[in-house]
Design an enzyme around this catalytic site. Structure first.
Site, PDB file in Angstrom:
ATOM      1  N   HIS A  37       0.835  -1.205   0.000  1.00  0.00           N
ATOM      2  CA  HIS A  37       0.000   0.000   0.000  1.00  0.00           C
ATOM      3  C   HIS A  37       0.873   1.259   0.000  1.00  0.00           C
ATOM      4  O   HIS A  37       0.577   2.236  -0.680  1.00  0.00           O
ATOM      5  CB  HIS A  37      -0.886   0.051   1.252  1.00  0.00           C
ATOM      6  CG  HIS A  37      -1.882  -1.058   1.351  1.00  0.00           C
ATOM      7  ND1 HIS A  37      -1.806  -2.044   2.310  1.00  0.00           N
ATOM      8  CD2 HIS A  37      -2.982  -1.329   0.621  1.00  0.00           C
ATOM      9  CE1 HIS A  37      -2.825  -2.876   2.160  1.00  0.00           C
ATOM     10  NE2 HIS A  37      -3.553  -2.476   1.149  1.00  0.00           N
ATOM     11  N   GLN A  62     -18.199  -6.167  -1.354  1.00  0.00           N
ATOM     12  CA  GLN A  62     -17.323  -6.986  -2.200  1.00  0.00           C
ATOM     13  C   GLN A  62     -16.945  -8.312  -1.550  1.00  0.00           C
ATOM     14  O   GLN A  62     -16.152  -9.063  -2.103  1.00  0.00           O
ATOM     15  CB  GLN A  62     -16.082  -6.199  -2.624  1.00  0.00           C
ATOM     16  CG  GLN A  62     -15.069  -5.926  -1.520  1.00  0.00           C
ATOM     17  CD  GLN A  62     -13.970  -5.005  -2.003  1.00  0.00           C
ATOM     18  OE1 GLN A  62     -14.157  -3.801  -2.144  1.00  0.00           O
ATOM     19  NE2 GLN A  62     -12.784  -5.548  -2.261  1.00  0.00           N
ATOM     20  N   GLN A 154      -8.805  -7.000 -10.962  1.00  0.00           N
ATOM     21  CA  GLN A 154      -9.460  -5.791 -10.447  1.00  0.00           C
ATOM     22  C   GLN A 154      -8.982  -4.551 -11.211  1.00  0.00           C
ATOM     23  O   GLN A 154      -9.798  -3.707 -11.621  1.00  0.00           O
ATOM     24  CB  GLN A 154      -9.155  -5.636  -8.958  1.00  0.00           C
ATOM     25  CG  GLN A 154      -9.534  -4.278  -8.383  1.00  0.00           C
ATOM     26  CD  GLN A 154      -9.343  -4.204  -6.886  1.00  0.00           C
ATOM     27  OE1 GLN A 154     -10.170  -4.712  -6.147  1.00  0.00           O
ATOM     28  NE2 GLN A 154      -8.287  -3.573  -6.417  1.00  0.00           N
TER      29      GLN A 154
HETATM   30  O1  PAF Z   1      -8.017  -3.611  -3.624  1.00  0.00           O
HETATM   31  C1  PAF Z   1      -8.676  -3.281  -2.621  1.00  0.00           C
HETATM   32  O2  PAF Z   1      -8.148  -3.149  -1.495  1.00  0.00           O
HETATM   33  C2  PAF Z   1     -10.158  -3.057  -2.748  1.00  0.00           C
HETATM   34  O3  PAF Z   1     -10.731  -3.967  -3.619  1.00  0.00           O
HETATM   35  C3  PAF Z   1     -10.541  -1.611  -3.130  1.00  0.00           C
HETATM   36  C4  PAF Z   1     -10.014  -1.248  -4.508  1.00  0.00           C
HETATM   37  C5  PAF Z   1      -9.971  -0.663  -2.096  1.00  0.00           C
HETATM   38  C6  PAF Z   1     -12.060  -1.460  -3.156  1.00  0.00           C
HETATM   39  O4  PAF Z   1     -12.628  -1.746  -1.915  1.00  0.00           O
END
Ligand code: PAF
Length: 271
Positions: A37, A62, A154
């Site tokens: 991150h 999600q 994603q």
């Molecule tokens: O990748 C993630 O941590 C999540 O899928 C995101 C993009 C923050 C959406 O909740």
């Protein structure tokens, strides 16, 4: 660093910044921040943004029934300290109530790239991702947003959503950050016991060996199984369309999802 718990307050702040000509970068996360991150925040800093907003939100829509929404690791205090240190200028850390109205009824659904891979195993997952990311784009008014490549599908889906829905935001995808051992960094690595972590190394090891042509694509399943992993999928796809390719070649992407113990891990590599 500004901390916003409320979408209206963040949107107001950001609109006033934009009136002054500021460029806004967004780094969407679910918190429990690790070096992967932090590399996204660092990447955002290189994009000449005036404000870097990190969102921290474990998005309930999600997660599928039976997944780890309740036990997903959370550490607000440590996350805020890391954001501050990495150079975020604002953090959006809302409650689920702030993000979703009780009678929330609009969702964003990508219908092509999300059919296979994780989409096939986690029904509704990408609908939840696209919906929350749309909301985060609207709340943050971001000019640029940074996503990690570990979630390859994603990132592809979000790029497609931005293209198809004309969102005025540029998507930047940053490389996977790995532990020294090769294991792709993930908040879920915290679930792994020592032995499960050791077993999990076979995922990145096999991908690396495949890329260097030391092993064949057809060897992957047996190698992972021999290391005590349960394979969810191993697929080679076209890098853009995510369509399955039978004979992977240079430029294709190989993606793996596998369980080490009860923990589902994902990783990928471009050949
Ligand atoms: O990748 C993630 O941590 C999540 O899928 C995101 C993009 C923050 C959406 O909740």
């Amino acid at each position: 660093m500004n901390i916003f718990k409320n979408s209206a307050a963040l949107q107001k702040w950001v609109l006033s910044k934009k009136r002054q000509g500021s460029k806004i970068a967004l780094v969407p996360t679910m918190g429990y921040l690790h070096d992967g991150h932090l590399s996204l925040i660092k990447k955002a800093k290189t994009l000449k943004a005036d404000e870097i907003i990190v969102s921290i939100f474990v998005n309930p829509t999600q997660f599928c029934p039976g997944e780890d929404f309740e036990k997903y690791p959370r550490d607000e205090k440590a996350d805020l300290a890391k954001c501050r240190q990495a150079g975020a200028t604002a953090v959006y850390i809302p409650s689920a109530k702030d993000v979703y109205e009780k009678d929330h009824s609009v969702y964003v659904d990508e219908t092509r790239l999300s059919v296979g891979l994780c989409g096939a195993r986690r029904p509704g997952h990408f609908r939840g991702v696209c919906t929350v990311v749309t909301k985060l784009f609207n709340i943050s008014q971001a000019d640029v947003a940074v996503f990690g490549r570990k979630d390859y599908q994603q990132a592809a889906i979000i790029k497609r959503m931005v293209r198809d829905m004309n969102f005025p935001v540029k998507i930047v995808v940053a490389p996977i950050v790995r532990e020294k051992s090769g294991l792709a960094m993930s908040s879920r690595n915290t679930y792994l016991s020592e032995i499960e972590k050791e077993n999990a190394l076979e995922i990145s090891r096999s991908l690396r060996l495949l890329k260097s042509k030391a092993i064949k694509f057809s060897h992957l399943t047996s190698r992972l199984k021999a290391s005590g992993l349960k394979v969810d999928y191993i697929e080679a796809v076209n890098a853009d369309t995510l369509e399955k390719v039978a004979n992977p070649k240079k430029g294709d992407v190989v993606l793996i999802a596998a369980y080490s113990g009860k923990t589902r891990l994902i990783d990928n590599i471009t050949l």
